[in-house]
Design a protein around this motif. Structure first.
Motif, PDB file in Angstrom:
ATOM      1  N   UNK A  61       0.826  -1.213   0.000  1.00 18.77           N
ATOM      2  CA  UNK A  61       0.000   0.000   0.000  1.00 18.77           C
ATOM      3  C   UNK A  61       0.857   1.258   0.000  1.00 18.77           C
ATOM      4  N   UNK A  62       1.974   1.188   0.698  1.00 19.46           N
ATOM      5  CA  UNK A  62       2.887   2.335   0.731  1.00 19.46           C
ATOM      6  C   UNK A  62       3.489   2.600  -0.660  1.00 19.46           C
ATOM      7  N   UNK A  63       3.798   1.511  -1.377  1.00 17.73           N
ATOM      8  CA  UNK A  63       4.313   1.701  -2.746  1.00 17.73           C
ATOM      9  C   UNK A  63       3.267   2.368  -3.634  1.00 17.73           C
ATOM     10  N   UNK A  92       8.431   6.816   8.228  1.00 22.25           N
ATOM     11  CA  UNK A  92       9.883   6.938   8.177  1.00 22.25           C
ATOM     12  C   UNK A  92      10.461   6.248   6.945  1.00 22.25           C
ATOM     13  N   UNK A  93       9.980   5.016   6.727  1.00 23.99           N
ATOM     14  CA  UNK A  93      10.457   4.238   5.580  1.00 23.99           C
ATOM     15  C   UNK A  93      10.172   4.992   4.280  1.00 23.99           C
ATOM     16  N   UNK A  94       8.950   5.478   4.188  1.00 23.98           N
ATOM     17  CA  UNK A  94       8.504   6.209   2.996  1.00 23.98           C
ATOM     18  C   UNK A  94       9.353   7.464   2.788  1.00 23.98           C
ATOM     19  N   UNK A 117      11.908   8.414  -0.235  1.00 23.14           N
ATOM     20  CA  UNK A 117      11.220   9.253  -1.223  1.00 23.14           C
ATOM     21  C   UNK A 117      11.635  10.727  -1.143  1.00 23.14           C
ATOM     22  N   UNK A 118      12.366  11.092  -0.090  1.00 25.87           N
ATOM     23  CA  UNK A 118      12.661  12.521   0.119  1.00 25.87           C
ATOM     24  C   UNK A 118      13.373  13.200  -1.053  1.00 25.87           C
ATOM     25  N   UNK A 174      12.864  17.090  -5.514  1.00 27.85           N
ATOM     26  CA  UNK A 174      12.971  17.292  -6.960  1.00 27.85           C
ATOM     27  C   UNK A 174      11.642  17.729  -7.569  1.00 27.85           C
ATOM     28  N   UNK A 175      10.589  17.101  -7.080  1.00 31.85           N
ATOM     29  CA  UNK A 175       9.261  17.395  -7.611  1.00 31.85           C
ATOM     30  C   UNK A 175       8.609  18.604  -6.947  1.00 31.85           C
TER      31      UNK A 175
END
Ligand code: V07
Length: 260
Positions: free
Chosen positions: A54-56, A98-100, A104-105, A110-111
């Motif tokens: 779900x996180x992906x 935290x994992x996300x 992804x930071x 960048x975005x």
């Protein structure tokens, strides 16, 4: 104007084409991401595997929302009711932000994506709170998509808090009873800096609000799908936006109050 959005498969070949009317794109989409446990069960996997998948999906949908120019994406990640789940599951869920954020930071920066949250942050474990605080601080000057996570969130609790905060001001003589109106209540909710959601999506076949943004969803279009959250993809997302645009066009001639 109708704009074609082409998506690419992993091999880089175009496999689907969507028609989007970027003049009536929903500014704010809210999603109740249901069906992660069921997704795992179907595969004889532990529930946490469903949460991970779900996180992906959160990552994929955030990218698409950013690509097509959505302004706010609010995701119901953890409700005040979710504390009742087994401790091991709650612990895992609390490690996901935290994992996300760790992975992804760079892409968030960048975005130009900004992380925000609604909900009771003080009730979160320290590590989770710290990860959220850092991400909000790091991205606070980003001006693109607002990725707003509802964490330890319950709409009734949010309204109770707003009422109490308003009462404090009334009791200290800073505002009069007559000054309390809908606009003021908006300002005391955790969504005060956000437009109201235009579109609410709930996955996994449940057709309830489950204490999510009760005040803010007063005029929102709802879209439900049987698709489980980990299976939610660009196609389903576009289907939801299409449906919103079709309904919205029907009200094309109406404005303001009439449309409400
Ligand atoms: C969670 C994955 C999505 C499906 C719903 C349940 C499990 C991303 C986050 C998150 C939260 C805050 C943040 C960055 C990422 C998250 C929880 C659960 C508790 F700043 N997915 N996800 N948080 N799931």
């Amino acid at each position: 104007m109708l704009k074609k959005l082409f998506s690419k498969s992993k091999k880089g070949k175009q496999f689907e084409e969507f028609l989007l009317d970027n003049e009536c794109l929903p500014s704010h989409i809210a999603i109740i991401m249901d069906g992660n446990g069921r997704w795992a069960k179907k595969r004889a996997m532990p529930r946490i595997a469903g949460h991970h998948e779900g996180m992906q999906t959160v990552r994929k949908i955030a990218r698409i929302a950013d690509d097509i120019g959505i302004k706010v994406l609010t995701l119901y990640a953890f409700s005040t009711e979710n504390w009742r789940r087994p401790k091991s599951e709650v612990d895992y869920l609390m490690s996901l932000p935290q994992m996300f954020l760790n992975s992804f930071m760079p892409e968030l920066m960048e975005r130009n994506i900004r992380i925000q949250m609604i909900g009771d942050k003080e009730g979160l474990p320290n590590n989770t709170k710290k990860a959220l605080d850092e991400a909000m601080e790091k991205t606070k000057h980003n001006t693109g998509l607002i990725l707003n996570f509802a964490m330890n969130y319950g709409s009734r609790a949010e309204i109770v808090k707003a009422m109490k905060d308003i009462m404090i001001e009334v009791n200290s003589g800073n505002i009069s009873l007559d000054a309390i109106d809908e606009t003021m209540i908006d300002q005391y909710l955790m969504t005060s800096n956000l437009p109201e959601p235009d579109l609410l999506i709930r996955t996994s076949g449940e057709v309830r609000l489950s204490n999510f943004m009760l005040w803010q969803l007063a005029y929102t279009e709802f879209w439900f799908t049987d698709t489980l959250w980990p299976d939610f993809d660009q196609h389903t997302f576009m289907e939801a936006i299409h449906s919103y645009q079709k309904r919205n066009r029907r009200y094309g001639g109406l404005k303001g109050e009439e449309m409400k």
